[in-house]
Design a protein around this motif. Structure first.
Motif, mmCIF file in Angstrom:
data_model
loop_
_atom_site.group_PDB
_atom_site.id
_atom_site.type_symbol
_atom_site.label_atom_id
_atom_site.label_comp_id
_atom_site.label_asym_id
_atom_site.label_seq_id
_atom_site.Cartn_x
_atom_site.Cartn_y
_atom_site.Cartn_z
ATOM 1 N N SER A 130 0.815 -1.215 0.000
ATOM 2 C CA SER A 130 0.000 0.000 0.000
ATOM 3 C C SER A 130 0.848 1.264 0.000
ATOM 4 C CB SER A 130 -0.913 -0.009 1.238
ATOM 5 O OG SER A 130 -1.534 1.231 1.450
ATOM 6 N N ASP A 131 0.168 2.367 -0.346
ATOM 7 C CA ASP A 131 0.797 3.672 -0.237
ATOM 8 C C ASP A 131 1.070 4.059 1.211
ATOM 9 O OD1 ASP A 131 0.860 4.010 -2.928
ATOM 10 O OD2 ASP A 131 -0.601 5.639 -3.027
ATOM 11 N N ASP A 132 0.501 3.316 2.169
ATOM 12 C CA ASP A 132 0.805 3.599 3.578
ATOM 13 C C ASP A 132 2.147 3.020 4.009
ATOM 14 O OD1 ASP A 132 0.380 0.871 3.901
ATOM 15 O OD2 ASP A 132 -1.495 1.086 5.010
ATOM 16 N N MET A 133 2.896 2.461 3.020
ATOM 17 C CA MET A 133 4.264 1.960 3.204
ATOM 18 C C MET A 133 4.323 0.643 3.963
ATOM 19 S SD MET A 133 6.310 5.556 3.875
ATOM 20 C CE MET A 133 5.272 6.076 5.245
ATOM 21 N N THR A 134 3.211 -0.057 4.034
ATOM 22 C CA THR A 134 3.193 -1.342 4.726
ATOM 23 C C THR A 134 2.854 -2.477 3.779
ATOM 24 O OG1 THR A 134 0.843 -1.295 5.351
ATOM 25 C CG2 THR A 134 2.407 -0.197 6.832
ATOM 26 N N VAL A 135 3.256 -3.686 4.194
ATOM 27 C CA VAL A 135 2.858 -4.936 3.553
ATOM 28 C C VAL A 135 2.111 -5.741 4.612
ATOM 29 C CG1 VAL A 135 3.651 -7.109 2.537
ATOM 30 C CG2 VAL A 135 4.815 -4.958 1.972
ATOM 31 N N GLU A 176 8.959 -2.242 6.826
ATOM 32 C CA GLU A 176 10.359 -1.944 6.495
ATOM 33 C C GLU A 176 10.503 -0.947 5.344
ATOM 34 O OE1 GLU A 176 10.060 -6.093 8.155
ATOM 35 O OE2 GLU A 176 9.115 -5.013 6.499
ATOM 36 N N HIS A 177 9.517 -0.894 4.448
ATOM 37 C CA HIS A 177 9.585 0.095 3.378
ATOM 38 C C HIS A 177 9.328 1.485 3.944
ATOM 39 C CE1 HIS A 177 10.017 -2.376 -0.238
ATOM 40 N NE2 HIS A 177 9.154 -3.239 0.288
ATOM 41 N N ASN A 178 10.006 2.487 3.404
ATOM 42 C CA ASN A 178 9.766 3.856 3.842
ATOM 43 C C ASN A 178 9.096 4.699 2.765
ATOM 44 O OD1 ASN A 178 11.956 4.333 2.093
ATOM 45 N ND2 ASN A 178 13.425 4.248 3.788
ATOM 46 N N THR A 179 8.569 4.017 1.746
ATOM 47 C CA THR A 179 7.819 4.649 0.668
ATOM 48 C C THR A 179 6.700 3.692 0.260
ATOM 49 O OG1 THR A 179 9.289 3.683 -0.977
ATOM 50 C CG2 THR A 179 9.842 5.910 -0.208
ATOM 51 N N ASP A 184 10.999 3.039 -2.897
ATOM 52 C CA ASP A 184 12.323 3.221 -2.291
ATOM 53 C C ASP A 184 13.417 2.463 -3.035
ATOM 54 O OD1 ASP A 184 11.783 0.615 -1.564
ATOM 55 O OD2 ASP A 184 11.669 1.006 0.587
ATOM 56 N N CYS A 185 13.057 1.841 -4.179
ATOM 57 C CA CYS A 185 14.011 1.176 -5.080
ATOM 58 C C CYS A 185 14.555 -0.128 -4.526
ATOM 59 C CB CYS A 185 15.195 2.093 -5.435
ATOM 60 S SG CYS A 185 14.714 3.740 -5.974
ATOM 61 N N ARG A 186 14.049 -0.590 -3.410
ATOM 62 C CA ARG A 186 14.581 -1.801 -2.788
ATOM 63 C C ARG A 186 13.686 -3.005 -3.052
ATOM 64 N NH1 ARG A 186 15.276 -1.031 3.344
ATOM 65 N NH2 ARG A 186 13.224 -0.022 3.132
ATOM 66 N N VAL A 187 14.298 -4.180 -3.019
ATOM 67 C CA VAL A 187 13.603 -5.461 -3.046
ATOM 68 C C VAL A 187 13.812 -6.106 -1.680
ATOM 69 C CG1 VAL A 187 13.464 -7.741 -4.103
ATOM 70 C CG2 VAL A 187 13.938 -5.729 -5.525
ATOM 71 N N LEU A 188 12.730 -6.347 -0.944
ATOM 72 C CA LEU A 188 12.823 -6.889 0.410
ATOM 73 C C LEU A 188 12.219 -8.288 0.444
ATOM 74 C CD1 LEU A 188 11.749 -3.783 2.553
ATOM 75 C CD2 LEU A 188 14.021 -4.416 1.715
ATOM 76 N N GLU A 212 15.785 -13.593 9.290
ATOM 77 C CA GLU A 212 16.274 -12.269 8.947
ATOM 78 C C GLU A 212 15.616 -11.738 7.681
ATOM 79 O OE1 GLU A 212 20.471 -12.202 8.682
ATOM 80 O OE2 GLU A 212 20.803 -12.682 10.796
ATOM 81 N N LEU A 213 15.565 -10.420 7.601
ATOM 82 C CA LEU A 213 15.077 -9.732 6.418
ATOM 83 C C LEU A 213 16.223 -9.579 5.430
ATOM 84 C CD1 LEU A 213 12.899 -7.825 5.004
ATOM 85 C CD2 LEU A 213 14.085 -5.963 6.201
#
Length: 409
Positions: free
Chosen positions: A277-282, A298-301, A321-325, A333-334
C-alpha cells in the motif's frame, strides 16, 4: 392512530417498547404474543426515541416536549423527568453501566445526565444544528454523534467534551449512528441514502486517524436508522424508501491499510493474501477469517509489488524506495536487495524459490540469488521494464511478443 416513531427490545428479548401515535404514549408488548402489557403516560408531544437500559430495569424516552423521561420498565411508573433542553429532543441513550443518559436536541446541544439524581452533569455544544443521533462507547469514555450541520460522524471525548475525530464521506447529513459491541466499528446512515462502516479500532488506541471500511449502497432514499447484531457480523438499516435491508459485514473486505492498495497476491495454497500500500506497509492476511496475520513496515515509501514464494514461506516486495525486500514468514532475517535506481514495480520468484526477478522504472531487470544474497544478472532493455512472465516450465523469462528473452538454469 399515527406512525410509530421508535421501538426497542428489552435486553432479554421478551418485551418490546414502542412509541408514536397521537396520544404521545409508550406501549409495552409481549414479544412472543404481541399482547399489550402497559401504557406509559407522561409526554405532552411526539416521542422521538426510546431505549431500554442495559439491565432492562429502565426505559428512557426523548420527545418534542423538550424533555427526557426515565421510566420503570416493570411497573411503567415515571421515575424522573430531565429538563434543560430548549427545543425538541431527538435522541436519548443509556451509557453501558446504566448510570448516565446522553441526549441530543434540536437546540444543537448534547446533555449528559445522572440517572440516580436526575441532574444534568454537562452540556456539549460543538454542533451548530439539530443533533440527530448519539451512540455511547462500551467503556463510556467516548461517543459518536451526528447532526444536520455536518455530513460527518463526530467522535467525542465524554470527560473532556472535545472532538476526537470526524469521519467524513457522506454527501448529506448523517441521520443515525451505531457501534458494534466492542466499539471497534461505527456504522452511519445518511440522508444521501448510503450506510458507511468506519474502522474505529485505531481511535480506541488513541490514534488520531480512522478510516472507512465500506460504503453500503442500495437504499434509494434517506437512511433513518441502523443497528448492529450482537456479534457485529450483520447490520440492519431502515430507510424512507420503505425498505429494511440486512447487510453482511464479515464478507465486505479485509481492513487494515490506511492508504491506496497498490498490489495484491495469493499464496499458491490459496490460504493467504499479501497486499502492499501507499501507507508503506505490507500486510499478510488469512483468507478464511479476513484477519491480518502480520504487518511489515520496512519500506519507507509506497509498496508497488508483492508476491509469495512457491512454498509460501517467503514474501518479496518492491516499492518506490528502489529496494527489493524478502521476508521469511516463519521467522528469520530480512533480506534487502539494493541496486535499482527507480521504483521497483514488479517482483517474482522462480519456481524453485531461489531466484527473485525484479523489474524497475529505471528500465532494468535484475535477478537476485536468495541464498548468496547477491545480484546474479542485470538486464537493460529499454522496452522490457514492467514486464515479467515466467515460461510455464520455469526455464525462462518470456517478454512481450511471446519470445523467450532470458534462459534460466
Amino acid at each position: 392512530g399515527g406512525p410509530v416513531s421508535a421501538v426497542d427490545f428489552s435486553p432479554d428479548g421478551k418485551t418490546v417498547a414502542s412509541a408514536g401515535g397521537d396520544d404521545h404514549n409508550i406501549r409495552l408488548w409481549d414479544a412472543a404474543t404481541l399482547t399489550p402489557l402497559l401504557v406509559l403516560h407522561g409526554h405532552s408531544d411526539d416521542i422521538l426515541d426510546i431505549e431500554y437500559s442495559p439491565n432492562g430495569a429502565h426505559i428512557v424516552s426523548a420527545a418534542e416536549d423538550e424533555t427526557v423521561k426515565i421510566w420503570d420498565a416493570v411497573s411503567g411508573m415515571l421515575i424522573s423527568t430531565l429538563e434543560g433542553h430548549t427545543s425538541g429532543v431527538n435522541c436519548a441513550v443509556f451509557t453501558h453501566d446504566g448510570r448516565r443518559v446522553v441526549s441530543g436536541s434540536d437546540d444543537h446541544s448534547i446533555k449528559i445526565w445522572d440517572v440516580e439524581i436526575g441532574a444534568c452533569l454537562s452540556t456539549l455544544t460543538m454542533h451548530r444544528d439539530c443533533v440527530l443521533s448519539i451512540a455511547v462507547s462500551p467503556d463510556g469514555l467516548w461517543m459518536t454523534s451526528s447532526s444536520k450541520d455536518l455530513n460527518a460522524v463526530l467522535v467525542l471525548d465524554v470527560a473532556r467534551g472535545g472532538v476526537r475525530h470526524a469521519f467524513t464521506g457522506h454527501i448529506r447529513s448523517v441521520s443515525t449512528v451505531a457501534h458494534n459491541r466492542d466499539g471497534t466499528r461505527i456504522v452511519s446512515g445518511s440522508w444521501d441514502g448510503t450506510l458507511r462502516l468506519w474502522d474505529n479500532a485505531v481511535l480506541v488506541l488513541d490514534v488520531a486517524r480512522g478510516g472507512v471500511r465500506h460504503a453500503f449502497t442500495g437504499h434509494i432514499r434517506s437512511v433513518s436508522t441502523v443497528a448492529h447484531n450482537r456479534d457485529g457480523t450483520r447490520i440492519v438499516s431502515g430507510s424512507w424508501d420503505g425498505t429494511l435491508r440486512l447487510w453482511d459485514v464479515a464478507k465486505r473486505g479485509f481492513w487494515g491499510h490506511s492508504g491506496y492498495i497498490r498490489c495484491i497476491a495469493f499464496s499458491l495454497n490459496g490460504r493467504r493474501i499479501s497486499t502492499g500500500s501507499d501507507d508503506m506497509t505490507v500486510i499478510v492476511w488469512d483468507v478464511a477469517t479476513g484477519t491480518s496475520l502480520v504487518t511489515f513496515k520496512e519500506h519507507n515509501t509506497p509498496v508497488w509489488s508483492v508476491t509469495f514464494s512457491p512454498s509460501g514461506d517467503h514474501l518479496v516486495s518492491g516499492g518506490v524506495d528502489c529496494r527489493v525486500l524478502v521476508r521469511n514468514l516463519e521467522g528469520g532475517e530480512l533480506l534487502q536487495f539494493e541496486g535499482h535506481a527507480d521504483t521497483v514495480g514488479l517482483v517474482a520468484f522462480t519456481p524453485d524459490g531461489e531466484v527473485i526477478i525484479s523489474s524497475s522504472d529505471d528500465t532494468t531487470m535484475r535477478l537476485w540469488d536468495t541464498k548468496m544474497e547477491a545480484c546474479l544478472l542485470v538486464l537493460d532493455p529499454m522496452m522490457w521494464h514492467r514486464t515479467i512472465q515466467l515460461s510455464p516450465d520455469g526455464s525462462g523469462i518470456i517478454m512481450s511478443g511471446g519470445k523467450r528473452a532470458v534462459q534460466l538454469w
